[in-house]
Design a protein around this motif. Sequence first.
Motif, short mmCIF file in Angstrom:
data_model
loop_
_atom_site.label_atom_id
_atom_site.label_comp_id
_atom_site.label_asym_id
_atom_site.label_seq_id
_atom_site.Cartn_x
_atom_site.Cartn_y
_atom_site.Cartn_z
N ALA A 70 0.81 -1.21 0.00
CA ALA A 70 0.00 0.00 0.00
C ALA A 70 0.85 1.26 0.00
O ALA A 70 0.39 2.33 -0.41
N ALA A 71 2.10 1.15 0.43
CA ALA A 71 2.98 2.32 0.50
C ALA A 71 3.84 2.48 -0.75
O ALA A 71 4.69 3.38 -0.81
N ASP A 72 3.62 1.64 -1.75
CA ASP A 72 4.42 1.70 -2.97
C ASP A 72 3.98 2.89 -3.82
O ASP A 72 2.88 2.89 -4.38
N PRO A 73 4.83 3.92 -3.98
CA PRO A 73 4.43 5.09 -4.77
C PRO A 73 4.49 4.85 -6.27
O PRO A 73 4.03 5.69 -7.05
N LEU A 74 5.05 3.72 -6.70
CA LEU A 74 5.16 3.39 -8.12
C LEU A 74 4.07 2.40 -8.53
O LEU A 74 4.25 1.59 -9.45
N GLY A 77 -3.93 1.54 -7.86
CA GLY A 77 -4.97 0.53 -7.76
C GLY A 77 -4.99 -0.12 -6.40
O GLY A 77 -4.02 -0.04 -5.63
N ARG A 78 -6.07 -0.76 -6.08
CA ARG A 78 -6.25 -1.39 -4.78
C ARG A 78 -5.27 -2.52 -4.57
O ARG A 78 -4.98 -3.29 -5.49
N THR A 79 -4.78 -2.65 -3.34
CA THR A 79 -3.83 -3.73 -3.05
C THR A 79 -4.51 -5.09 -3.10
O THR A 79 -3.84 -6.11 -3.28
N ILE A 119 -1.80 -1.76 -11.02
CA ILE A 119 -0.62 -1.67 -11.89
C ILE A 119 0.60 -1.37 -11.02
O ILE A 119 0.60 -0.40 -10.26
N GLU A 120 1.59 -2.22 -11.13
CA GLU A 120 2.84 -2.02 -10.39
C GLU A 120 3.97 -1.80 -11.39
O GLU A 120 4.27 -2.67 -12.21
#
Length: 247
Positions: A70-74, A77-79, A119-120
């Motif tokens: 959830a803390a990924d700034p890149l 979308g929902r985890t 999207i990651e």
Amino acid sequence: MPSSTARTSRKPLALGAGVLVAALLLGFASYTATKPDAPSAGPSSPTADASADPQAGMYPELERLARRDAADPLAQGRTDAPVVMIEYADFRCGYCGKFARDTEPELVKKYVADGTLRIEWRNFPIFGEESESAARAAWAAGQQGRFWEFHAAGYAEGAKEKGFGKDRLRTLADEAGVADLDRFARDLDSDAARLAVKKDQEEAYGLGATSTPSFLINGRPVAGAQPTRTFTDAIETAKKAAGEAGR
């Protein structure tokens, strides 16, 4: 071969024998899908026969590469989205720009907005020093919550032709609304930025990716700026498979 490629470790990921098949497929598809005269997805496409068997071409080991942080700034979308698309891309890649402008916005509007898709992004610089710098700059923008705005500025029509030198990266950060440009400059040149980019880069090489963009959609490899239909079919199939697995 790009100089950055030569300097980067290519240790294979220890993910199981089945991934060797996926790695070969992704590597081959990366080559064929990004040739100048590449056709649309056809019978040899990783997603071509997915509708017949929702699990076909999907590898659980690859699906587990989704971080769902959830803390990924890149990421956007929902985890807990049923489908995760991991994108390995380079800001100097023309095909990546085409996907970013022509296809990704449609996927965001249709699938991210309704909670289906996450999207990651993974930085996968393969075209030399400016690719590396742009990747670190994107990461730095993300530290101030402006990664996707930087992504849009970096992939805007004509942006690649202006290059990604130091002054240009600062201009892109300003266009993206990065609030503290001095911090941005420090973050861009930090060890943390280099380590983050290297982690993503080595993950892609370990999967057998040889060009950009390359994707994993719930563990199914898709390579190149394929037609939007290829991605929507893969997402719908992955959604269906996830639903069946949850019963």
